[in-house]
Design a protein around this motif. Structure first.
Motif, short mmCIF file in Angstrom:
data_model
loop_
_atom_site.label_atom_id
_atom_site.label_comp_id
_atom_site.label_asym_id
_atom_site.label_seq_id
_atom_site.Cartn_x
_atom_site.Cartn_y
_atom_site.Cartn_z
N ARG A 87 0.83 -1.21 0.00
CA ARG A 87 0.00 0.00 0.00
C ARG A 87 0.86 1.26 0.00
O ARG A 87 0.56 2.23 -0.70
CB ARG A 87 -0.93 -0.03 1.20
N GLU A 88 1.92 1.26 0.79
CA GLU A 88 2.84 2.41 0.81
C GLU A 88 3.48 2.62 -0.55
O GLU A 88 3.60 3.74 -1.03
CB GLU A 88 3.92 2.22 1.88
N PHE A 89 3.90 1.54 -1.19
CA PHE A 89 4.49 1.64 -2.52
C PHE A 89 3.48 2.22 -3.51
O PHE A 89 3.78 3.14 -4.28
CB PHE A 89 4.99 0.27 -3.00
N LEU A 90 2.27 1.69 -3.50
CA LEU A 90 1.25 2.16 -4.44
C LEU A 90 0.84 3.60 -4.20
O LEU A 90 0.43 4.30 -5.13
CB LEU A 90 0.02 1.25 -4.39
N ALA A 91 0.95 4.07 -2.96
CA ALA A 91 0.60 5.47 -2.65
C ALA A 91 1.48 6.44 -3.44
O ALA A 91 1.06 7.55 -3.76
CB ALA A 91 0.72 5.72 -1.16
N GLY A 92 2.68 6.02 -3.78
CA GLY A 92 3.57 6.86 -4.55
C GLY A 92 3.43 6.72 -6.06
O GLY A 92 4.07 7.43 -6.82
N TRP A 93 2.58 5.79 -6.50
CA TRP A 93 2.41 5.55 -7.92
C TRP A 93 1.41 6.57 -8.46
O TRP A 93 0.29 6.67 -7.98
CB TRP A 93 1.88 4.13 -8.14
N ARG A 94 1.80 7.34 -9.45
CA ARG A 94 0.99 8.48 -9.91
C ARG A 94 0.20 8.26 -11.19
O ARG A 94 -0.52 9.14 -11.61
CB ARG A 94 1.89 9.71 -10.07
N SER A 95 0.31 7.13 -11.82
CA SER A 95 -0.46 6.88 -13.05
C SER A 95 -1.39 5.70 -12.81
O SER A 95 -1.22 4.94 -11.86
CB SER A 95 0.48 6.61 -14.22
N PRO A 96 -2.41 5.55 -13.67
CA PRO A 96 -3.30 4.39 -13.51
C PRO A 96 -2.51 3.08 -13.56
O PRO A 96 -1.50 2.97 -14.25
CB PRO A 96 -4.24 4.50 -14.71
N ILE A 97 -2.99 2.12 -12.81
CA ILE A 97 -2.34 0.82 -12.74
C ILE A 97 -3.42 -0.25 -12.65
O ILE A 97 -4.44 -0.05 -12.02
CB ILE A 97 -1.37 0.77 -11.53
N ASP A 98 -3.20 -1.36 -13.30
CA ASP A 98 -4.16 -2.46 -13.30
C ASP A 98 -3.56 -3.67 -12.60
O ASP A 98 -2.36 -3.76 -12.37
CB ASP A 98 -4.52 -2.86 -14.74
N THR A 99 -4.43 -4.62 -12.29
CA THR A 99 -4.01 -5.92 -11.80
C THR A 99 -5.09 -6.92 -12.18
O THR A 99 -6.19 -6.53 -12.56
CB THR A 99 -3.75 -5.92 -10.28
N THR A 100 -4.76 -8.18 -12.12
CA THR A 100 -5.76 -9.21 -12.37
C THR A 100 -5.97 -10.03 -11.10
O THR A 100 -5.04 -10.23 -10.33
CB THR A 100 -5.35 -10.14 -13.53
N ILE A 101 -7.21 -10.47 -10.92
CA ILE A 101 -7.59 -11.25 -9.75
C ILE A 101 -8.38 -12.46 -10.22
O ILE A 101 -9.28 -12.35 -11.04
CB ILE A 101 -8.48 -10.41 -8.79
N ASP A 102 -8.05 -13.61 -9.68
CA ASP A 102 -8.82 -14.83 -9.93
C ASP A 102 -10.17 -14.67 -9.23
O ASP A 102 -10.21 -14.53 -8.00
CB ASP A 102 -8.07 -16.04 -9.38
N PRO A 103 -11.28 -14.65 -9.96
CA PRO A 103 -12.58 -14.43 -9.32
C PRO A 103 -12.99 -15.54 -8.36
O PRO A 103 -13.90 -15.37 -7.57
CB PRO A 103 -13.55 -14.35 -10.50
N ARG A 104 -12.27 -16.66 -8.39
CA ARG A 104 -12.56 -17.74 -7.45
C ARG A 104 -11.90 -17.52 -6.10
O ARG A 104 -12.06 -18.34 -5.19
CB ARG A 104 -12.08 -19.07 -8.05
N CYS A 105 -11.16 -16.40 -5.95
CA CYS A 105 -10.42 -16.12 -4.72
C CYS A 105 -10.91 -14.80 -4.11
O CYS A 105 -10.30 -13.74 -4.32
CB CYS A 105 -8.93 -16.04 -4.99
#
Length: 143
Positions: A87-105
């Protein structure tokens, strides 16, 4: 938990949690992830238990993609500490970012939401190991 830059040897003997067990977490994968963007490892008693990072836009997706690889130990015993670091790392990220999640989890979906990601919809990817699809989540797109 101590966090440092990922090195290929951190993946020696790394056993990923159930939903990620199909992945070959080896030095080659670690080297690829390091080359693609910032990559970090979570260490407990100098043993790698989790890794995360962001790879830049590539041939299959036009913007940065966050990733995380977790062991059962990380999920069961250190998930809060690791999540705080991410979360701390992402707080410094200034552009849109994506991720993928297994919907079974659903646990992974809750973790992504806590990190500020929102579900966008199905991702145009089918996992070759089991034919399952994944969901696309995004952070910073302003939907």
């Amino acid at each position: 938990m101590k966090v440092e830059q990922l090195r290929p040897e951190h993946f020696d003997g790394l056993r990923l949690q159930g939903p990620q067990a199909y992945l070959s977490a080896d030095r080659e994968l670690a080297a690829d992830l390091i080359a693609l963007g910032p990559a970090f490892v979570g260490l407990v008693d100098d043993r790698p238990v989790a890794a995360a990072g962001v790879h830049g836009a590539c041939h299959y997706w036009p913007q940065p993609m966050a990733w995380a690889l977790l062991t059962e130990e990380a999920v069961c015993q250190h998930r809060r500490a690791f999540a705080r670091h991410v979360r701390e790392f992402l707080a410094g990220w200034r552009s849109p970012i994506d991720t993928t999640i297994d919907p079974r989890c659903p646990v992974h979906a809750r973790w992504a939401a806590w990190l500020g990601f929102e579900r966008v919809g199905a991702f145009p990817l089918v996992r070759p190991e089991d034919g399952a699809t994944v969901d696309l989540w995004s952070r910073g797109r302003g939907h």
